[in-house]
Design a protein around this motif. Structure first.
Motif: not given
Lengths: 302, 257
Positions: A45, A49-51
Motif C-alpha cells: 500500500r 501511495g495509498l498509505d
C-alpha cells in the motif's frame, strides 16, 4: 524496479513495517513472504501511495508513486479482488480505470480476453466467483500494460486450476522482463512461482535471497536412496561416514554424504541403485524456521 | 492523466451506479408529490383565512417548498457518489489510478455538479407546476410560469441543486460512510425547519443565515423584509460548500486510503 529505502510505517505503538530496505528487480518473480500481519500488504500500500510512510521511501523506476503521470501504465496492482462495485459491470469497471489514465477501449477487450472474461464482460461482478473476481482484478492490473506488477495474495482462495493459471501468468509476465512482486503467506506456492524471495516477519526484513540459495542455506542436505540391497548399502554408507535412516523397505535417507559419493560407493560394491534423489528440507520447514519468532499469533501446541 | 480523461472516468463511475439515478428519480417524485401537497395545504388555509389574510396571500409561498425535501435526495446523490467507493473498496483503485487526490475530488465534484445543474430546474418546475395546479384547482389565486420572479427561481434552482450535490460530495469524503453522511447531510439541511424550537434571536439567525435556508432564498419569488435575497443567499450556501470541499480535499489528501 521497485526500490524501498528504510521504509517504515507505524500505527501508534504498532510498527507494521520496520526499516525495510530492498530492491525488487525486473525479469524475475519476487515472492514477498511472511506470516499474516507481517506487513506485506502495508508495504504494498505504501508502494502504491495509498498509505503514507512514517519514514523512508518507496520508489518505482526512481519516482515516488504520486509522481507518476499515468500510474496505471507504470504499475499494475491487485490488492483485493473483492474491491469492485458489485453492481457495476466488469467492462464498466475497467472502463473508468482506463479512462482515468487515457487508455483506449481496445485494451479493455484485450485484457478481458487475456484473463478469460471476454464472455462475462457485460455481467455484474456481484455474481462472480472469487476466481472470476481475481481474474477481473488481474485484468485491471494489466490494463496499462505496466512494466511493474504488484499482486497481493493472488492465489488466496483459488481452486487448483485458478492457482495454476496465476502461476503461469505471473511467470510469463516476469519472462517478458517485467518486475513482478507477489505476496503470499504460503511458502509452498512461492516455491513453485518465485525466483527470488523477500521474507518479512513483524515488519522486518528476514531474508532477501534467491529461492535456491534460500533452500540450500537453510537445510542440511539429505539424499533419498532406494536399492534392492538396502541393508547392505546402509552398512557401507555408514562405514563411509554417513548417517543413514532406514524408513523400512528399500528406502534410505542418507545425510552427511553427497549423492555423487553415494553413487560411487554403490558402484564400487556392485549395488544397483533404483533411486538417488537429493532432498532439501522442505521449503515450508525452512520458512517456518525463519519466521517462527515473527509470528504474531501462534497457536499453542496441544 | 488528463483533465478530460479524469472527467470521463468519473462520469463512467457515476453513470454506472444505479443508486444515484434512482435517487434522482425519487427527487422528482418528491418534488411533484410534496409540491402538490404544499399547494393543497395552502389552498385549505386560504379558504379558512380572513379577508385581510386572503388579500395578503402569496401563492409563491407554496411554489418551491418541496425543493428542500427534494434537496435531501439531491445531496444524497453527492454523498453516494463518494461513499459507494468506500463501501465497495473501489476508492483504493481510484486513488491508485489517480494518486493526485485533489484532482480526484475535483473531477468527482465536477461530474456531480454537471449532472445536477440541469436536474435542479427540472425539479423546480415539477414542484412549481404541481403546487400551482393544486391551488388553481381549488379556485385559489396561483402563479403562472411567466409571472415575475418565477423564471429566475427556476433558473436559480440549477445552482441550488448543484451546490447541494457538492455539499454531499464533501460530507461523503469527510465521513466515508453512506449512512452517517446521509444522516448528517439531511439533519443539517432540514435544521431551519426546526427553528421554531429555538429562542427568537437564534431562530431569526438560523432562518436567515443557515446555509440551507440562505440557499433556499433563490426560491423567494417575493423576498421578505430582512431576508438575504436570492443572490446573497446562494452566495452563503456556495461559500459554505466551498469551505467543506476544501476541508474534504485536505482530509482526503492526508488520510491513508
Amino acid at each position: 524496479m521497485i526500490r524501498l529505502r528504510q521504509l517504515t510505517k507505524r500505527y501508534g505503538e504498532v510498527t507494521a513495517v520496520d526499516d525495510l530496505t530492498v530492491d525488487v528487480r525486473p525479469g524475475v518473480v519476487t515472492g514477498f513472504l511472511g506470516p499474516n500481519g507481517s506487513g506485506k500488504t502495508t508495504t504494498m500500500r505504501m508502494i502504491l501511495g495509498l498509505d503514507r510512510p512514517t519514514s523512508g521511501t518507496a520508489t518505482i523506476s526512481g519516482r515516488p508513486y504520486a509522481g507518476l503521470a499515468a500510474p496505471l501504465r507504470e504499475v499494475g496492482a491487485l490488492l483485493d479482488a473483492h474491491a469492485v462495485h458489485p453492481r457495476r459491470r466488469a467492462y464498466d469497471h475497467l472502463l473508468w480505470l482506463a479512462q482515468s489514465n487515457d487508455i483506449g477501449r481496445r485494451r479493455i477487450d484485450e485484457v478481458l480476453a487475456l484473463v478469460g472474461l471476454g464472455d462475462v464482460a457485460r455481467r455484474r461482478p456481484g455474481g462472480f466467483s472469487l476466481g472470476m473476481k481475481q481474474r477481473l482484478g488481474i485484468a485491471a492490473a494489466l490494463l496499462g500494460d505496466p512494466p511493474v506488477l504488484l499482486l497481493d495474495e493472488p492465489v488466496n482462495g483459488l481452486d487448483p486450476e485458478g492457482i495454476r493459471w496465476i502461476r503461469t501468468l505471473v511467470r510469463g509476465l516476469a519472462a517478458e522482463g517485467r518486475t513482478v512482486l507477489v505476496s503470499s503467506h504460503l511458502m509452498s506456492e512461492m516455491a513453485l512461482t518465485a525466483d527470488h524471495l523477500i521474507v518479512v516477519g513483524r515488519g522486518r526484513l528476514i531474508a532477501d535471497t534467491g529461492l535456491r540459495e534460500f533452500m540450500r542455506s537453510r537445510s542440511p542436505e539429505a539424499v533419498l536412496v532406494r536399492a534392492a540391497a538396502a541393508d547392505r548399502l546402509a552398512g557401507l554408507l555408514r562405514a563411509a561416514g554417513a548417517s543413514v535412516g532406514t524408513g523400512g523397505g528399500d528406502a534410505l535417507t542418507v545425510t552427511g554424504l553427497p549423492s555423487a559419493e553415494i553413487g560411487r560407493v554403490a558402484l564400487a560394491h556392485g549395488i544397483a541403485l533404483q533411486e538417488l534423489t537429493p532432498q532439501w528440507s522442505s521449503l515450508e520447514e525452512a520458512y517456518l524456521d525463519l519466521t517462527r519468532d515473527a509470528v504474531e499469533f501462534a497457536g499453542v501446541p496441544s | 492523466m488528463t483533465a478530460l480523461g479524469l472527467l470521463r472516468s468519473e462520469r463512467t463511475k457515476f453513470r454506472t451506479l444505479r443508486a444515484t439515478v434512482r435517487l434522482l428519480a425519487g427527487a422528482l417524485l418528491v418534488a411533484g408529490t410534496y409540491g402538490f401537497l404544499f399547494g393543497t395545504a395552502a389552498a385549505r388555509d386560504y379558504k379558512a383565512a380572513s379577508a385581510a389574510a386572503k388579500a395578503a396571500f402569496d401563492p409563491a409561498g407554496a411554489a418551491f417548498r418541496a425543493m428542500l425535501l427534494a434537496g435531501v435526495l439531491v445531496s444524497a446523490v453527492g454523498v453516494l457518489a463518494v461513499t459507494a467507493e468506500y463501501a465497495t473498496g473501489t476508492i483504493r483503485a481510484g486513488v491508485t489510478a489517480v494518486p493526485r487526490r485533489a484532482f480526484l475530488v475535483a473531477a468527482k465534484a465536477a461530474v456531480v455538479a454537471l449532472v445536477l445543474l440541469p436536474a435542479g430546474p427540472l425539479l423546480a418546475l415539477t414542484s412549481f407546476v404541481a403546487s400551482q395546479t393544486a391551488l388553481a384547482a381549488r379556485g385559489v389565486p396561483s402563479l403562472a410560469l411567466g409571472d415575475p420572479g418565477v423564471a429566475g427561481a427556476v433558473a436559480g434552482s440549477a445552482l441550488f441543486a448543484a451546490l447541494l450535490g457538492l455539499y454531499g460530495v464533501a460530507l461523503g469524503f469527510l465521513l466515508r460512510r453512506s449512512a452517517g453522511a446521509i444522516c448528517l447531510a439531511t439533519f443539517l439541511l432540514l435544521l431551519p425547519g426546526m427553528a421554531a424550537l429555538l429562542p427568537p434571536g437564534a431562530a431569526r439567525w438560523v432562518v436567515t443565515w443557515w446555509p440551507s435556508a440562505a440557499g433556499a432564498q433563490v426560491f423567494a419569488v417575493h423576498p421578505g423584509a430582512g431576508a438575504l435575497g436570492p443572490l446573497a443567499g446562494t452566495g452563503v450556501l456556495a461559500a459554505t460548500v466551498l469551505a467543506l470541499l476544501l476541508a474534504a480535499v485536505a482530509v482526503f489528501r492526508r488520510r491513508d486510503a
